[in-house]
Design a protein around this motif. Structure first.
Motif, mmCIF file in Angstrom:
data_model
loop_
_atom_site.group_PDB
_atom_site.id
_atom_site.type_symbol
_atom_site.label_atom_id
_atom_site.label_comp_id
_atom_site.label_asym_id
_atom_site.label_seq_id
_atom_site.Cartn_x
_atom_site.Cartn_y
_atom_site.Cartn_z
ATOM 1 N N TRP A 29 0.829 -1.202 0.000
ATOM 2 C CA TRP A 29 0.000 0.000 0.000
ATOM 3 C C TRP A 29 0.870 1.262 0.000
ATOM 4 O O TRP A 29 0.621 2.201 -0.751
ATOM 5 C CB TRP A 29 -0.925 -0.041 1.207
ATOM 6 C CG TRP A 29 -1.912 1.064 1.358
ATOM 7 C CD1 TRP A 29 -2.185 1.764 2.492
ATOM 8 C CD2 TRP A 29 -2.816 1.585 0.357
ATOM 9 N NE1 TRP A 29 -3.173 2.692 2.281
ATOM 10 C CE2 TRP A 29 -3.592 2.606 0.969
ATOM 11 C CE3 TRP A 29 -3.039 1.308 -0.984
ATOM 12 C CZ2 TRP A 29 -4.564 3.334 0.284
ATOM 13 C CZ3 TRP A 29 -4.006 2.028 -1.672
ATOM 14 C CH2 TRP A 29 -4.753 3.027 -1.036
ATOM 15 N N ARG A 30 1.920 1.264 0.814
ATOM 16 C CA ARG A 30 2.843 2.401 0.805
ATOM 17 C C ARG A 30 3.567 2.481 -0.535
ATOM 18 O O ARG A 30 3.734 3.585 -1.093
ATOM 19 C CB ARG A 30 3.857 2.261 1.938
ATOM 20 C CG ARG A 30 5.087 3.173 1.782
ATOM 21 C CD ARG A 30 5.963 3.209 2.996
ATOM 22 N NE ARG A 30 5.314 4.026 4.012
ATOM 23 C CZ ARG A 30 5.315 5.362 4.022
ATOM 24 N NH1 ARG A 30 5.928 6.041 3.070
ATOM 25 N NH2 ARG A 30 4.706 6.023 4.956
ATOM 26 N N ALA A 31 3.987 1.355 -1.070
ATOM 27 C CA ALA A 31 4.704 1.355 -2.353
ATOM 28 C C ALA A 31 3.835 1.931 -3.466
ATOM 29 O O ALA A 31 4.329 2.637 -4.352
ATOM 30 C CB ALA A 31 5.148 -0.068 -2.705
ATOM 31 N N ALA A 32 2.534 1.646 -3.424
ATOM 32 C CA ALA A 32 1.636 2.174 -4.454
ATOM 33 C C ALA A 32 1.552 3.695 -4.381
ATOM 34 O O ALA A 32 1.512 4.381 -5.410
ATOM 35 C CB ALA A 32 0.252 1.556 -4.296
ATOM 36 N N TRP A 33 1.547 4.243 -3.185
ATOM 37 C CA TRP A 33 1.493 5.702 -3.032
ATOM 38 C C TRP A 33 2.826 6.327 -3.433
ATOM 39 O O TRP A 33 2.857 7.415 -4.016
ATOM 40 C CB TRP A 33 1.135 6.083 -1.604
ATOM 41 C CG TRP A 33 -0.332 6.012 -1.353
ATOM 42 C CD1 TRP A 33 -1.026 5.023 -0.731
ATOM 43 C CD2 TRP A 33 -1.299 6.985 -1.761
ATOM 44 N NE1 TRP A 33 -2.377 5.310 -0.712
ATOM 45 C CE2 TRP A 33 -2.570 6.513 -1.333
ATOM 46 C CE3 TRP A 33 -1.232 8.199 -2.424
ATOM 47 C CZ2 TRP A 33 -3.746 7.226 -1.567
ATOM 48 C CZ3 TRP A 33 -2.407 8.914 -2.658
ATOM 49 C CH2 TRP A 33 -3.644 8.427 -2.230
ATOM 50 N N GLU A 34 3.922 5.655 -3.136
ATOM 51 C CA GLU A 34 5.230 6.187 -3.528
ATOM 52 C C GLU A 34 5.406 6.185 -5.045
ATOM 53 O O GLU A 34 6.138 7.013 -5.599
ATOM 54 C CB GLU A 34 6.338 5.379 -2.869
ATOM 55 C CG GLU A 34 6.411 5.565 -1.351
ATOM 56 C CD GLU A 34 7.397 4.636 -0.678
ATOM 57 O OE1 GLU A 34 7.771 4.911 0.471
ATOM 58 O OE2 GLU A 34 7.795 3.623 -1.311
ATOM 59 N N ALA A 35 4.721 5.255 -5.726
ATOM 60 C CA ALA A 35 4.819 5.173 -7.185
ATOM 61 C C ALA A 35 3.811 6.070 -7.882
ATOM 62 O O ALA A 35 3.780 6.128 -9.112
ATOM 63 C CB ALA A 35 4.604 3.720 -7.632
ATOM 64 N N ARG A 36 2.999 6.775 -7.123
ATOM 65 C CA ARG A 36 1.962 7.640 -7.710
ATOM 66 C C ARG A 36 2.594 8.725 -8.573
ATOM 67 O O ARG A 36 3.486 9.445 -8.147
ATOM 68 C CB ARG A 36 1.145 8.265 -6.586
ATOM 69 C CG ARG A 36 0.111 9.289 -7.024
ATOM 70 C CD ARG A 36 -0.684 9.730 -5.803
ATOM 71 N NE ARG A 36 -1.643 10.782 -6.121
ATOM 72 C CZ ARG A 36 -1.452 12.081 -5.899
ATOM 73 N NH1 ARG A 36 -0.312 12.474 -5.329
ATOM 74 N NH2 ARG A 36 -2.362 12.964 -6.204
ATOM 75 N N GLN A 37 2.108 8.825 -9.804
ATOM 76 C CA GLN A 37 2.622 9.817 -10.732
ATOM 77 C C GLN A 37 1.895 11.146 -10.540
ATOM 78 O O GLN A 37 0.730 11.176 -10.164
ATOM 79 C CB GLN A 37 2.440 9.339 -12.180
ATOM 80 C CG GLN A 37 3.220 8.082 -12.513
ATOM 81 C CD GLN A 37 4.716 8.282 -12.383
ATOM 82 O OE1 GLN A 37 5.258 9.290 -12.848
ATOM 83 N NE2 GLN A 37 5.403 7.330 -11.768
ATOM 84 N N PRO A 38 2.580 12.278 -10.766
ATOM 85 C CA PRO A 38 1.894 13.574 -10.711
ATOM 86 C C PRO A 38 0.696 13.559 -11.642
ATOM 87 O O PRO A 38 0.780 13.114 -12.778
ATOM 88 C CB PRO A 38 2.961 14.563 -11.185
ATOM 89 C CG PRO A 38 4.263 13.884 -10.912
ATOM 90 C CD PRO A 38 4.009 12.417 -11.108
ATOM 91 N N LEU A 93 -4.043 -1.801 -6.581
ATOM 92 C CA LEU A 93 -3.525 -0.783 -5.676
ATOM 93 C C LEU A 93 -3.411 0.572 -6.368
ATOM 94 O O LEU A 93 -3.688 1.612 -5.766
ATOM 95 C CB LEU A 93 -2.162 -1.223 -5.132
ATOM 96 C CG LEU A 93 -2.185 -2.404 -4.160
ATOM 97 C CD1 LEU A 93 -0.770 -2.903 -3.894
ATOM 98 C CD2 LEU A 93 -2.865 -2.013 -2.856
ATOM 99 N N ALA A 94 -3.010 0.575 -7.648
ATOM 100 C CA ALA A 94 -2.915 1.837 -8.387
ATOM 101 C C ALA A 94 -4.292 2.475 -8.545
ATOM 102 O O ALA A 94 -4.446 3.691 -8.413
ATOM 103 C CB ALA A 94 -2.278 1.598 -9.750
#
Length: 445
Positions: A161-170, A263-264
């Motif tokens: 879940w944290r990894a998905a937020w860290e991979a969030r694109q602008p 998750l994305a």
């Protein structure tokens, strides 16, 4: 190749020259700036590399303006047609995130930052929109909390879940979000239990650490081996403000695809729901600014402090100027966009009552012999927390002796004259007037 430029724009191709990029502390990342549009793709062909680069910048600015318009205007749609020069006047600067240049082609990804006040003015000009959504003046800290096997995980482990937020694109986000790296200082500011319970002191510490307007806790439950894409996902989202207010909602994400896809989609759904909630509560009139004089009764020591705090949270109010103050009342100029009816409704959402009696409310001098300002028929009153939400959408007029806690419309008034100096030897029955300063407009760079 990655190139970063921060340039004050005077024309559509002014990106050729300019000042060096500001320090990171003075310019927030584009993902934390609601008046910045990131990831604008351009693909321009031509015979002159310099010319096609200028053309790419013009195209990126036009695309960014269209995207920003859809972000800020309820219902979206196409923005009013502006020339390249008019769009360039709205631009504060741009950053070339990625570019590939040949003798005949330019490929790039560009971030365009806009001037907030120039955008606000442009939205209401030339038959533009009547309303827009005022974005947060500061980002929110997003904390991805995972519940696994009875454990509450925030910083201890790097969860999917944290990894998905860290991979969030602008993206085209109205509410800017900052995801902490999870350093020791983050863990010291707010623990997992603090995040789940919404501990007010911890919320303040975390927000101060990132110069944020509050904290968003996005909590979901995942098995130890990761999410099951077929079952979907449920995310409990709570947004905490610095004033102690909070708003909770549940986001349901349908199953399908891979675990990473699920998750994305959950990240995008949470971000979209935060935008919609903000949009529903912060729609503001466009149009030129106007100023209205109001009287604020003061019955307790903290009344003015609380009034000022709530006014600073009212999106329609761009500036609050204290003209004078005595022990029993303050005289204030409110600068805002839209009409007084719309202002009253906006203030009610912040638990402030803007009222008008049938007869003007006489103003008192701060001391014997002091000049008495012109009477004002507007009065601003503190309401108990949560009471403003129950105010009628179309308020009725008050009788001359009516209850000042009921909203009523009126035409705007002028500004008040400044107080003069106290007479020599005059007896003082209250505190002399003091100028306590001006609240700056929100979002001004």
């Amino acid at each position: 190749m990655s190139v970063a430029l921060a340039i004050s724009m005077a024309g559509p191709a002014a990106g050729q020259t300019g000042s060096p990029p500001p320090a990171a502390a003075s310019a927030p990342p584009s993902s934390a700036d609601p008046f910045a549009v990131s990831g604008v793709k351009v693909d321009i062909s031509g015979s002159n590399p310099t010319t096609i680069r200028d053309q790419a910048i013009r195209e990126a600015q036009a695309k960014a303006w269209a995207e920003l318009y859809r972000r800020l205007v309820p219902g979206g749609g196409n923005p009013p047609r502006l020339s390249d020069n008019d769009v360039a006047r709205l631009v504060q600067g741009f950053e070339i995130d990625e570019e590939k240049v040949s003798a005949s082609r330019y490929l790039g990804s560009i971030t365009v930052r806009f001037r907030p006040n120039a955008v606000r003015d442009a939205l209401g000009q030339g038959g533009g929109t009547a309303q827009y959504v005022e974005p947060p003046s500061r980002p929110f800290v997003l904390l991805p909390v995972t519940m696994t096997d009875g454990r509450t995980i925030l910083w201890e482990d790097r969860t999917p879940w944290r990894a998905a937020w860290e991979a969030r694109q602008p993206a085209a986000s109205l509410v800017p979000l900052v995801v902490p790296d999870g350093e020791l200082a983050d863990a010291q500011a707010m623990g997992a239990d603090d995040a789940v319970s919404g501990n007010a002191d911890a919320v303040t510490r975390m927000a101060q650490r990132y110069k944020a307007g509050g904290v968003v806790v996005a909590r979901t439950e995942l098995p130890a081996n990761g999410p099951d894409p077929a079952r979907g996902l449920t995310v409990d989202v709570t947004r905490y403000g610095l004033d102690g207010a909070h708003e909770s909602q549940t986001v349901q994400v349908k199953g399908g695809g891979t675990a990473d896809d699920l998750l994305a989609r959950a990240v995008a759904s949470v971000s979209g729901q935060l935008d919609e909630s903000w949009r529903a509560a912060h729609t503001t009139p466009t149009g030129p600014e106007q100023t209205t004089l109001v009287r604020v009764p003061l019955t307790a020591v903290n009344d003015w402090v609380e009034t000022r705090k709530r006014l600073s949270a009212a999106t329609a109010v761009s500036r609050t100027t204290l003209v004078s103050m005595s022990r029993t009342e303050a005289l204030v100029n409110l600068t805002y966009r839209g009409g007084p009816d719309q202002l009253a409704q906006t203030l009610a959402r912040n638990d402030l009552s803007l009222t008008r009696a049938a007869a003007a409310v006489p103003m008192q001098g701060a001391y014997p012999g002091a000049p008495v300002p012109a009477a004002t028929d507007w009065q601003l009153t503190l309401l108990p927390r949560g009471m403003g939400a129950s105010m009628p959408a179309t308020p009725a007029a008050l009788p001359a002796t009516g209850n000042p806690s009921v909203l009523a419309p009126s035409a705007p008034l002028g500004t008040a004259p400044a107080y003069g100096a106290p007479p020599a030897g005059g007896a003082m029955t209250g505190a002399p007037p003091r100028n306590l300063g001006t609240l700056p407009a929100k979002g001004v760079p």
